[in-house]
Every structure is written in C-alpha cells, then in structure tokens.
Write a protein that holds these residues in place. Structure first.
Motif, mmCIF file in Angstrom:
data_model
loop_
_atom_site.group_PDB
_atom_site.id
_atom_site.type_symbol
_atom_site.label_atom_id
_atom_site.label_comp_id
_atom_site.label_asym_id
_atom_site.label_seq_id
_atom_site.Cartn_x
_atom_site.Cartn_y
_atom_site.Cartn_z
ATOM 1 N N PHE A 203 -14.183 -11.433 -9.422
ATOM 2 C CA PHE A 203 -13.428 -10.212 -9.164
ATOM 3 C C PHE A 203 -13.112 -10.103 -7.682
ATOM 4 N N SER A 204 -12.016 -9.409 -7.368
ATOM 5 C CA SER A 204 -11.768 -8.952 -6.007
ATOM 6 C C SER A 204 -11.394 -7.463 -6.085
ATOM 7 N N PHE A 205 -11.339 -6.810 -4.928
ATOM 8 C CA PHE A 205 -11.142 -5.363 -4.897
ATOM 9 C C PHE A 205 -9.957 -5.018 -4.006
ATOM 10 N N ALA A 206 -9.042 -4.197 -4.521
ATOM 11 C CA ALA A 206 -7.895 -3.702 -3.747
ATOM 12 C C ALA A 206 -7.295 -2.519 -4.493
ATOM 13 N N LEU A 207 -6.612 -1.653 -3.754
ATOM 14 C CA LEU A 207 -5.967 -0.468 -4.333
ATOM 15 C C LEU A 207 -6.947 0.343 -5.183
ATOM 16 N N ASP A 208 -8.169 0.449 -4.665
ATOM 17 C CA ASP A 208 -9.203 1.292 -5.282
ATOM 18 C C ASP A 208 -9.655 0.838 -6.657
ATOM 19 N N ARG A 209 -9.503 -0.433 -6.957
ATOM 20 C CA ARG A 209 -10.020 -0.910 -8.232
ATOM 21 C C ARG A 209 -10.333 -2.401 -8.144
ATOM 22 N N HIS A 210 -11.161 -2.857 -9.072
ATOM 23 C CA HIS A 210 -11.468 -4.273 -9.170
ATOM 24 C C HIS A 210 -10.385 -4.995 -9.982
ATOM 25 N N ASP B 127 2.077 0.905 -19.885
ATOM 26 C CA ASP B 127 0.942 0.130 -19.408
ATOM 27 C C ASP B 127 1.283 -1.346 -19.541
ATOM 28 N N ASP B 128 0.320 -2.238 -19.243
ATOM 29 C CA ASP B 128 0.647 -3.663 -19.196
ATOM 30 C C ASP B 128 1.014 -4.240 -20.558
ATOM 31 N N SER B 129 0.722 -3.523 -21.636
ATOM 32 C CA SER B 129 1.094 -4.007 -22.965
ATOM 33 C C SER B 129 2.486 -3.555 -23.397
ATOM 34 N N HIS B 130 3.095 -2.673 -22.625
ATOM 35 C CA HIS B 130 4.411 -2.140 -22.978
ATOM 36 C C HIS B 130 5.500 -3.149 -22.606
ATOM 37 N N PRO B 131 6.491 -3.389 -23.489
ATOM 38 C CA PRO B 131 7.529 -4.380 -23.173
ATOM 39 C C PRO B 131 8.367 -4.043 -21.952
ATOM 40 N N GLN B 132 8.400 -2.775 -21.529
ATOM 41 C CA GLN B 132 9.179 -2.379 -20.359
ATOM 42 C C GLN B 132 8.319 -2.219 -19.095
ATOM 43 N N PHE B 133 7.056 -2.664 -19.157
ATOM 44 C CA PHE B 133 6.144 -2.462 -18.028
ATOM 45 C C PHE B 133 6.662 -3.090 -16.747
ATOM 46 N N TYR B 134 7.045 -4.357 -16.803
ATOM 47 C CA TYR B 134 7.489 -5.048 -15.585
ATOM 48 C C TYR B 134 8.886 -4.617 -15.161
ATOM 49 N N GLN B 135 9.683 -4.203 -16.121
ATOM 50 C CA GLN B 135 10.986 -3.633 -15.776
ATOM 51 C C GLN B 135 10.795 -2.345 -14.976
ATOM 52 N N ALA B 136 9.820 -1.555 -15.372
ATOM 53 C CA ALA B 136 9.568 -0.291 -14.685
ATOM 54 C C ALA B 136 9.009 -0.496 -13.289
ATOM 55 N N LEU B 137 8.452 -1.676 -13.021
ATOM 56 C CA LEU B 137 7.825 -1.950 -11.730
ATOM 57 C C LEU B 137 8.617 -2.952 -10.897
ATOM 58 N N GLN B 138 9.919 -2.970 -11.062
ATOM 59 C CA GLN B 138 10.751 -3.917 -10.319
ATOM 60 C C GLN B 138 10.675 -3.706 -8.813
ATOM 61 N N ARG B 139 10.398 -2.488 -8.370
ATOM 62 C CA ARG B 139 10.338 -2.220 -6.928
ATOM 63 C C ARG B 139 8.933 -2.385 -6.363
ATOM 64 N N ALA B 140 7.978 -2.660 -7.229
ATOM 65 C CA ALA B 140 6.596 -2.847 -6.776
ATOM 66 C C ALA B 140 6.351 -4.310 -6.404
ATOM 67 N N LEU C 89 0.818 -1.211 0.000
ATOM 68 C CA LEU C 89 0.000 0.000 0.000
ATOM 69 C C LEU C 89 0.851 1.260 0.000
ATOM 70 N N ARG C 90 2.048 1.177 0.562
ATOM 71 C CA ARG C 90 2.939 2.327 0.604
ATOM 72 C C ARG C 90 3.707 2.509 -0.703
ATOM 73 N N VAL C 91 4.139 1.417 -1.310
ATOM 74 C CA VAL C 91 5.067 1.469 -2.438
ATOM 75 C C VAL C 91 4.366 1.411 -3.795
ATOM 76 N N ASP C 92 3.439 0.480 -3.963
ATOM 77 C CA ASP C 92 2.933 0.178 -5.304
ATOM 78 C C ASP C 92 2.194 1.335 -5.981
ATOM 79 N N PRO C 93 1.340 2.087 -5.275
ATOM 80 C CA PRO C 93 0.682 3.203 -5.974
ATOM 81 C C PRO C 93 1.680 4.210 -6.550
#
Length: 212
Positions: free
Chosen positions: A196-203, A29-42, A13-17
């Motif tokens: 569905f489940s709900f977290a981080l203000d979205r489904h 976004d999730d279709s970008h080839p660098q998406f997961y690289q950009a979120l290595q700390r998440a 909750l502190r880091v990912d948003p």
C-alpha cells in the motif's frame, strides 16, 4: 524532472478531490461505465511513493520494453520513461482512452525530455495492444479501468517473458477483484507482493508480481 513532477502533483491536489467529489455526487464509482468519462479533467496519478517504486523496479529489472495501460496525464509514464532512459534506452508503449488526456501526457513527456522513448496509443487498450510478439515485453504496468486488468493480462500474457515484472495500481477497488483472484492463484504463474501507499487521505492498494 523533479520540478515537473512537483508541479503535476500540486495540480493533482488542487483538481482531483473536486473532480472525484463531483463524480461521487453523480453516483459514479469505479464500477460505473461512465466513471472515467466523468473524471476526464482529473490527473488520477500514481502516488509519489508508487511512482518511485515503478522507477526502482524498472531499473532493477533492466527493462527494455515496457507496456503501460492508462497514462492519464503522464505522471506514471514519466517515472517509467526516466528509468528506461537511465537503463540506456528502450521502448515504452502506453495507452489512453481519451485523446485530450493523451495530448496532455505527450506535452508532459516532452517537457520532461522523455518523449522520444514513448509511444502513446489512443483508444481502447484491448484493441490497441494486440500486436506484441511472444516474449517481447519485460515489464507491464496496469493502471486504467480496473475491470480491464484481467482481459488485458490475458491478451498480453504471451508477450511477457519469464522473469518479467507486472505492477498494478488500485487493486483494492471492487472492480479489480477478478484480476486479484486470478493472480493470487499460483497455478496462473505469478509470485505476488501486495503493498500500500498513502495519498489524498487514503491508502491505495498495489501489487508487484513476478512471472515464473
């Protein structure tokens, strides 16, 4: 293990948003080839509700051999491994593209007393998950790059026994569309239950499937 999960979800909750916002501002976004690289700390974890679903399905299926695509920091793996332990033991093979995340996952599994049940394979899962015998897997969980869901299902399909369970996370993402189309077709041998489940203000969209 409850205290460990609570700590990891508090960190999420502190880091990912912040990390997601930074990636979005860069146009990833999730279709970008660098998406997961950009979120290595998440953390990019399953939601708590879906984590409990992983545990329940693993117990009900009495799974002994589980394959997971995408451990990240190991939150989903903790749910799966705890269920495997409570089933009396077994083998959980999980994967992670980034070595740093795999190290964090290994540390969290050790902290949870579950490391002895889990093997973490680092690298491209399409390469690291090639060695399963026919009928050797009774539960598969997909939670890495969504555009790899269908290629991985084709690789691992022969290893799944009739009656095996398949769970998949974030199937509402655009890059999972081809996979969803495939499993929706009854000719491909799946009975599906989307939810569905709900977290981080979205489904968050998920699927539970049964191999027929």
């Amino acid at each position: 293990m409850t205290a460990l999960l609570d700590r990891l979800y508090t960190e999420t909750l502190r880091v990912d948003p912040l990390e997601r916002r930074a990636a979005s501002e860069l146009g990833f976004d999730d279709s970008h080839p660098q998406f997961y690289q950009a979120l290595q700390r998440a953390h990019l974890p399953v939601t708590p509700d879906f984590g409990r679903m992983l545990y329940v399905v693993t117990r009900l299926r009495r799974a002994r051999c589980i394959v997971e695509f995408g451990t990240s920091f190991g939150i989903s793996t903790l749910f799966l491994a705890a269920a495997l332990r409570d089933n009396g033991g077994g083998r959980l093979i999980t994967t992670e593209l980034h070595a740093e995340k795999a190290e964090r996952a290994a540390a969290n599994l050790k902290a949870g007393g579950l490391a002895d049940l889990v093997e973490i394979r680092v690298g491209d899962a399409l390469e690291t998950l090639q060695d399963f015998p026919k009928g050797g897997v009774d539960l598969l969980f997909l939670d890495g790059a969504k555009n790899s869901y269908l290629p991985l299902l084709r690789v691992l399909g022969p290893a799944l026994i009739p009656g095996s369970a398949l769970l998949s996370d974030n199937v509402d993402m655009a890059s999972a569309k081809e996979y969803v189309t495939h499993v929706k077709d009854p000719q491909n041998g799946w009975i599906r239950a989307p939810f569905f489940s709900f977290a981080l203000d979205r489904h968050h969209g998920h699927e539970l499937l049964l191999r027929v």
